[in-house]
Design an enzyme around this catalytic site. Structure first.
Site, PDB file in Angstrom:
ATOM      1  N   CYS A 136       0.825  -1.200   0.000  1.00  0.00           N
ATOM      2  CA  CYS A 136       0.000   0.000   0.000  1.00  0.00           C
ATOM      3  C   CYS A 136       0.865   1.259   0.000  1.00  0.00           C
ATOM      4  O   CYS A 136       1.320   1.707   1.055  1.00  0.00           O
ATOM      5  CB  CYS A 136      -0.926  -0.015   1.213  1.00  0.00           C
ATOM      6  SG  CYS A 136      -1.928   1.467   1.310  1.00  0.00           S
ATOM      7  N   CYS A 139      -0.513   4.097   2.090  1.00  0.00           N
ATOM      8  CA  CYS A 139      -0.369   3.977   3.547  1.00  0.00           C
ATOM      9  C   CYS A 139       1.087   4.223   3.956  1.00  0.00           C
ATOM     10  O   CYS A 139       1.343   4.854   4.969  1.00  0.00           O
ATOM     11  CB  CYS A 139      -0.727   2.566   4.030  1.00  0.00           C
ATOM     12  SG  CYS A 139      -2.179   1.881   3.283  1.00  0.00           S
ATOM     13  N   ASP A 140       2.043   3.679   3.199  1.00  0.00           N
ATOM     14  CA  ASP A 140       3.421   3.604   3.676  1.00  0.00           C
ATOM     15  C   ASP A 140       4.417   4.466   2.907  1.00  0.00           C
ATOM     16  O   ASP A 140       5.565   4.605   3.344  1.00  0.00           O
ATOM     17  CB  ASP A 140       3.879   2.135   3.654  1.00  0.00           C
ATOM     18  CG  ASP A 140       2.977   1.276   4.533  1.00  0.00           C
ATOM     19  OD1 ASP A 140       2.530   1.777   5.579  1.00  0.00           O
ATOM     20  OD2 ASP A 140       2.696   0.124   4.159  1.00  0.00           O
TER      21      ASP A 140
END
Ligand code: NDP
Length: 312
Positions: A136, A139-140
């Site tokens: 992701c 997200c990261d």
């Protein structure tokens, strides 16, 4: 055990599940919706959604799912933040089991469990998970801002994530296993127009490198078999998805990849009173708007099923 026989239990909380809940609740079916372990589903790990009608300026995926949830709740959906781990569809009173061991019964069940990210299956990928390996970018990616990163995949997801990363990272090394990309033309153009995305054609991931954290990736050219290493701080995997349908195996008819086979043009499955919506039954369109559409269809099909049996 919960002794009530619920009219309708919805399993899953992506666009299809919440849309089914909105329709079912407004039809007086008192639906219970189980969110699963990723409330909101795949859109929770997406940034801008520009192709969902009704949002002329686009919307962030998590915001959109918050809006869906509120709309489902407004009409009285009973939302439960639990995972369903087992079902028993041997009787018309379908049985559903939660992770905490509770057994519930329902006349109608709507499966909207969606799909999850696929992994390459390398030992190094597993070992370095959350130490630089991620599925992701949204997200990261933030943790690797200003650094060089790699992404594997060549579909729309990989293209979208590569573009996202190119805006916050110094350089994005994109690993494509064939000599062409599967992504749509417009997304390929955007990838090509990003000055800091370098595409490696005919390149497979041999190993993710690093002991405590990702330090690089070793790739193999599939034409020459030559190995080479690229120094990166993160490795993003964007190679597609697997439907979350394992708990229905043995009950519900599926294709070889695990996608539920609903009656064409409808949401009925091979089990009476069990309906399927969203990505769990769709490996062709896989869009939020199509998932929402099938969620609506499943609720209408479930309502008709309950009315015909004079349950509601
Ligand atoms: P796809 O299945 O479309 O693409 C997966 C990609 O990963 C393919 O290019 C595939 O390569 C590659 N791949 C698979 N396994 C490996 C492996 N072991 N090593 C290297 N590469 C591998 O999945 P997506 O998640 O990209 O997209 C799913 C659906 O969602 C699509 O229909 C897409 O159009 C849609 N989508 C739409 C978006 C939008 O409209 N904004 C955004 C994101 C997704 P190969 O091509 O060689 O098979």
């Amino acid at each position: 055990m919960d002794k009530v026989i619920h009219n309708c239990i919805i399993i899953g909380s992506g666009p299809s599940g919440y849309t089914a809940a909105i329709y079912a609740a407004r039809a007086g079916m008192n639906p219970v919706l189980f969110t699963g372990q990723e409330p909101g589903g795949q859109l929770m790990i997406t940034t801008d959604v520009e192709n969902y009608p009704g949002y002329p300026d686009g919307v962030m995926g998590p915001q959109m799912m918050e809006d869906f949830r509120k709309q489902a709740e407004r009409f009285g959906t009973d939302i439960r933040y639990e995972l369903i781990t087992k079902v028993d569809f041997s009787e018309h009173k379908h049985k559903i089991y939660t992770e905490s061991g509770e057994e519930l019964m329902a006349h109608a069940v709507i499966i909207s469990t969606g799909a999850s990210a696929k992994w390459l299956g390398l030992e190094s990928e597993q070992r370095l998970m959350n130490k630089g390996v991620s599925a992701c970018a949204v997200c990261d990616g933030f943790f690797f801002r200003g650094l060089e990163v790699a992404i594997v995949g060549a579909g729309d997801t990989a293209a979208e994530e590569a573009i996202y990363l190119s805006k916050i990272c110094k350089k994005v090394h994109m690993l494509v296993r064939r000599d062409e990309m599967r992504a749509s033309k417009i997304m390929q153009e955007r990838v090509n127009n990003a000055p800091n995305i370098q595409i490696y054609w005919n390149s497979e991931t041999d190993e993710v490198l690093g002991t405590e954290e990702v330090t690089g990736v070793r790739i193999r050219n599939t034409k020459t078999n030559e190995l080479s290493e690229i120094a990166v701080s993160a490795f993003f995997v964007a190679i597609g998805h697997k439907p979350n349908t394992d708990i229905f195996k043995g009950w519900i008819k599926m294709d070889a990849s695990g996608y539920i086979e609903a009656v064409p043009g409808r949401t009925h499955t091979n089990i009476e009173g069990v309906f399927a919506a969203g990505d769990a039954q769709d490996n062709r369109y896989r869009q939020a708007v199509t998932a929402a559409g099938t969620g609506c269809m499943a609720a209408l099909d479930a309502e008709r099923y309950l009315v015909e049996r004079e349950i509601i």
